[in-house]
Design a protein around this motif. Structure first.
Motif, mmCIF file in Angstrom:
data_model
loop_
_atom_site.group_PDB
_atom_site.id
_atom_site.type_symbol
_atom_site.label_atom_id
_atom_site.label_comp_id
_atom_site.label_asym_id
_atom_site.label_seq_id
_atom_site.Cartn_x
_atom_site.Cartn_y
_atom_site.Cartn_z
ATOM 1 N N ASP A 1 0.932 -1.180 0.046
ATOM 2 C CA ASP A 1 0.138 0.121 -0.049
ATOM 3 C C ASP A 1 0.767 1.297 -0.058
ATOM 4 O O ASP A 1 1.626 1.690 0.948
ATOM 5 C CB ASP A 1 -0.887 0.063 1.312
ATOM 6 N N VAL A 2 0.868 1.970 -1.067
ATOM 7 C CA VAL A 2 1.900 3.081 -1.406
ATOM 8 C C VAL A 2 1.009 4.235 -1.246
ATOM 9 O O VAL A 2 0.203 4.632 -1.854
ATOM 10 C CB VAL A 2 2.646 2.930 -2.823
ATOM 11 N N ASP A 3 1.216 5.139 -0.132
ATOM 12 C CA ASP A 3 0.577 6.416 -0.110
ATOM 13 C C ASP A 3 1.824 7.569 -0.416
ATOM 14 O O ASP A 3 2.671 7.738 0.210
ATOM 15 C CB ASP A 3 0.414 6.730 1.422
ATOM 16 N N ALA A 4 1.256 8.191 -1.589
ATOM 17 C CA ALA A 4 2.181 9.229 -2.332
ATOM 18 C C ALA A 4 2.377 10.265 -1.349
ATOM 19 O O ALA A 4 3.436 10.850 -1.240
ATOM 20 C CB ALA A 4 1.858 9.514 -3.563
ATOM 21 N N TYR A 5 1.335 10.740 -0.779
ATOM 22 C CA TYR A 5 1.586 12.043 0.227
ATOM 23 C C TYR A 5 2.127 11.902 1.363
ATOM 24 O O TYR A 5 2.578 12.784 2.196
ATOM 25 C CB TYR A 5 0.065 12.475 0.384
ATOM 26 N N LEU B 1 6.900 0.429 5.745
ATOM 27 C CA LEU B 1 8.005 1.094 5.694
ATOM 28 C C LEU B 1 7.672 2.589 5.489
ATOM 29 O O LEU B 1 6.636 2.895 5.420
ATOM 30 C CB LEU B 1 8.838 0.652 4.451
ATOM 31 N N ALA B 2 8.595 3.383 5.260
ATOM 32 C CA ALA B 2 8.275 4.738 5.116
ATOM 33 C C ALA B 2 7.231 5.089 4.059
ATOM 34 O O ALA B 2 7.452 4.668 2.693
ATOM 35 C CB ALA B 2 9.425 5.661 4.825
ATOM 36 N N GLY B 3 5.919 5.593 4.357
ATOM 37 C CA GLY B 3 4.986 5.738 3.312
ATOM 38 C C GLY B 3 4.232 4.728 2.609
ATOM 39 O O GLY B 3 3.578 4.653 1.675
ATOM 40 N N ILE B 4 4.566 3.318 3.291
ATOM 41 C CA ILE B 4 4.234 2.148 2.649
ATOM 42 C C ILE B 4 3.725 1.283 3.642
ATOM 43 O O ILE B 4 4.373 0.973 4.668
ATOM 44 C CB ILE B 4 5.431 1.399 1.862
ATOM 45 N N ASP B 5 2.523 0.693 3.512
ATOM 46 C CA ASP B 5 2.133 -0.307 4.477
ATOM 47 C C ASP B 5 1.798 -1.723 3.827
ATOM 48 O O ASP B 5 1.635 -1.729 2.725
ATOM 49 C CB ASP B 5 0.617 0.001 5.220
ATOM 50 N N ILE B 6 2.078 -2.602 4.397
ATOM 51 C CA ILE B 6 2.161 -4.145 3.954
ATOM 52 C C ILE B 6 0.603 -4.765 4.545
ATOM 53 O O ILE B 6 0.827 -5.096 5.769
ATOM 54 C CB ILE B 6 3.551 -5.034 4.523
ATOM 55 N N ILE B 7 -0.047 -5.014 3.645
ATOM 56 C CA ILE B 7 -1.316 -5.512 3.796
ATOM 57 C C ILE B 7 -1.256 -7.257 4.023
ATOM 58 O O ILE B 7 -0.897 -7.572 2.735
ATOM 59 C CB ILE B 7 -2.493 -5.134 2.820
ATOM 60 N N GLN B 8 -1.621 -7.704 5.020
ATOM 61 C CA GLN B 8 -1.148 -9.270 5.096
ATOM 62 C C GLN B 8 -2.389 -9.787 5.741
ATOM 63 O O GLN B 8 -3.459 -8.948 6.346
ATOM 64 C CB GLN B 8 0.123 -9.465 5.805
ATOM 65 N N PRO B 9 -2.618 -11.124 5.645
ATOM 66 C CA PRO B 9 -3.671 -11.841 6.197
ATOM 67 C C PRO B 9 -3.973 -11.305 7.514
ATOM 68 O O PRO B 9 -5.183 -11.170 7.957
ATOM 69 C CB PRO B 9 -3.341 -13.290 6.279
ATOM 70 N N GLY B 10 -2.957 -11.175 8.810
ATOM 71 C CA GLY B 10 -3.588 -10.786 9.955
ATOM 72 C C GLY B 10 -3.206 -9.266 10.190
ATOM 73 O O GLY B 10 -3.387 -8.897 11.534
#
Length: 624
Positions: free
Chosen positions: A67-71, A119-128
């Motif tokens: 999940d990349v958030d450009a802002y 990570l910075a500006g990125i979330d990792i969407i995963q099963p849990g």
């Protein structure tokens, strides 16, 4: 027009887990549906839900979303990762219409792994952890969510199925995953580290201990414990004992791999290795090696002594620099290596254990030729010469003919059905399509049950459910059926039709070139058929052209010995050089290279040299 209810059903049919979300909001979802202990909605619950708000997707066990958030600086982080880890394959992006590069990129990953949360500006969407609000939901700011197909560089007409998502490259898996061991995070080993580990672990002071580890896995699974967690534990156990000098790593992986395959019906999870992706077993192995490499020497010594007893008066010298393992090819050894055995099911046409595609125009005789070869193999007769050979069990899956058609063709070939016990023939087989897991599993069971070493699918287009002009259909066929047969060492032949423009090859997607070793294009000649695999053979010793004579005497059809044709000028010239150098007619390629160099001649392109050796061998056979 899609309603939320039909969209939810579409997602479920595509392998996703859906969530009910409030209208115009990202959450919260119904209690108990998210997190590590979340329970997915059943198909019946999905059908009965009112779906008055938004739709969320909870990740399947083998999917993550980046999940990349450009802002928030996510694009800068993504760019830096691509420079470090390599490019990401084209995938589908779920976005909220911001048009600034933000969005969730979805990828297939080995199941049941742990992942960093972000990570910075990125979330990792995963099963849990977390979920994704998706089309046709409405963003809190009023924008509608949508899907973007990166491969087409256009909005997607429909959401992707989980099966269609690309695999996350291993460098990214290694960077984003984590493996917890008593609260300590260890890093999975890379390819070079794994190869170095195998080369360094050469002691096996108690090899029988492997049975203890393998038995533990079987007992854990039988008791209902997680197959993934149990195997990760046993792989780590085995690799730590390999590092300690108790046992060798490769036999341990082979033994545990057999147990892993035995407990899975899903071919994707059962697959041990793959050149196309990182399998679950490979990922667990790399994490296990990483944990073993992180063990301090004193702990490894304690492991060794506990199992094999203490080692006395043994000096372990430091390896010399030249003994360090190398990941690179030794070209001298490569040149001198033994050539791969050239074993045939059907001489000059079908290599043993290999996959073929045979395509032609309608009524050109491809099915006739396929049945002729299959029947003669089953009868123990050489299809070209009629000489006695060792009979072969053949499974033939016919999606074209009826019983009367089959009886007529057997009669034309003068095949006695009473003697065709080794030809296992299925007319319009009542099995699932071969581009599905159920279909591939059925084929594997049927082929294994009769001991077939060769399989014919006639024709490809009717054996699959997907559209044959779609690359995904072909890839799914290989993933579910072709790969199973290759693992068994069983050769398969699939017939296919020519496309609208014959010069462009067989009908449908270019992906049909990817899953087979040889593609034969067939056309009729005045006296038989000509087979052409020019540019479509992965085997230097197959092709390029083959002519087969067809004889029809009073309605009795036979095919006879092929005549190789089409030797290139380069092969003819190289054969003359071999004669000039005095290379024996039965010499292999390494010997020919050595003799030519001793004579002051340049061996040149090794593929051309191999063709020249075959040409001279054929000339000798044709000389009275």
């Amino acid at each position: 027009m899609h309603t939320l209810s039909t969209a939810a059903t579409q997602y479920v049919d595509g392998g996703w887990h859906v969530l009910e979300l409030p209208a115009g909001a990202k959450g919260p979802p119904e209690a108990g549906r998210t997190g590590a202990a979340g329970v997915n909605m059943t198909p019946e619950e999905v059908k009965q839900a009112p779906w008055l708000g938004n739709i969320g997707l909870r990740m399947p066990a083998d999917v993550i979303g980046i999940d990349v958030d450009a802002y928030r600086g996510g694009l800068d982080t993504l760019t830096a990762l691509i420079l470090e880890l390599g490019p990401l394959p084209a995938t589908w992006i779920s976005h909220s219409g911001r048009d600034d590069g933000s969005g969730i990129r979805f990828y297939r990953v080995p199941p049941a792994m742990g992942w960093v949360t972000g990570l910075a500006g990125i979330d990792i969407i995963q099963p849990g952890h977390r979920y994704a609000a998706v089309w046709p939901s409405t963003h809190p700011d009023g924008r509608q969510y949508g899907w973007w197909d990166q491969a087409e560089a256009a909005p997607a007409e429909q959401p992707p199925a989980v099966e269609d998502l690309p695999d996350l490259p291993w460098a990214w898996v290694q960077h984003l995953s984590r493996a917890a061991l008593v609260g300590v995070t260890t890093r999975a080993a890379g390819d070079a580290e794994a190869q170095a580990f195998f080369a360094a672990c050469q002691r096996q002071d108690a090899p029988g201990y492997l049975s203890v580890i393998a038995t533990h896995f079987a007992e854990q699974v039988a008791a209902g414990h997680s197959r993934h967690d149990s195997m990760q534990h046993c792989l780590t156990w085995a690799m730590e004992h390999a590092a300690a000098g108790v046992l060798l790593p490769q036999p341990a992986l082979k033994a545990l791999g057999l147990h892993w395959v035995a407990v899975h019906d899903d071919p994707r999870r059962a697959e041990l290795t793959s050149t196309r992706r990182t399998t679950e077993f490979q990922a667990m192995t790399r994490h296990a090696i990483g944990r073993a490499l992180a063990k301090p020497p004193d702990e490894l010594a304690e492991i060794h002594d506990r199992v094999a007893g203490p080692t006395f008066n043994v000096a372990v010298p430091e390896p010399a620099a030249e003994q360090q393992p190398s990941a690179f090819i030794d070209w001298h050894a490569f040149l001198q290596r033994d050539s791969t055995e050239r074993r045939w099911l059907v001489e000059d046409f079908w290599p043993y254990g290999r996959a073929l595609a045979l395509w032609a125009d309608a009524k050109a005789g491809k099915s006739e030729l396929a049945l002729w070869c299959a029947g003669n193999l089953a009868l123990g007769r050489h299809p070209w010469t009629g000489q006695a050979i060792e009979p072969v069990d053949v499974a033939y899956f016919d999606y074209e003919m009826g019983e009367d058609d089959l009886e007529e063709r057997l009669s034309v070939f003068d095949f006695d059905p009473a003697k065709l016990g080794r030809l296992h023939y299925a007319l319009y087989p009542a099995i699932e399509p071969l581009d599905t897991a159920a279909g591939g599993q059925a084929i594997e069971q049927m082929v294994t049950a009769v001991g077939a070493r060769a399989v014919v699918f006639d024709t490809f287009g009717r054996s699959v459910a997907g559209e044959e002009d779609k690359a995904d259909t072909v890839r799914a066929f290989f993933r579910h059926t072709g790969a199973r047969l290759k693992r068994l060492g069983v050769g398969y032949l699939r017939t296919d039709h020519a496309g609208k423009v014959r010069g462009k090859g067989q009908r449908g997607s270019s992906a049909k070139r990817d899953d087979v070793d040889v593609i034969w294009a067939m056309k009729r000649t005045g006296t038989g058929v000509q087979l052409d695999c020019t540019g479509s053979s992965r085997l230097s010793w197959v092709g390029p052209l083959l002519r087969v004579e067809r004889t029809d005497v009073l309605g009795a059809v036979t095919y006879s010995a092929p005549i190789r044709m089409g030797w290139t000028d380069a092969a003819i010239d190289k054969a003359a050089e071999l004669d000039q150098a005095g290379v024996p007619l039965d010499a292999g390629r390494p010997a020919a290279v050595a003799i030519m160099r001793a004579a002051g001649l340049v061996p040149g392109n090794l593929s051309v040299l191999s063709q020249a050796l075959k040409l001279r061998h054929e000339r000798r056979q044709q000389t009275p």
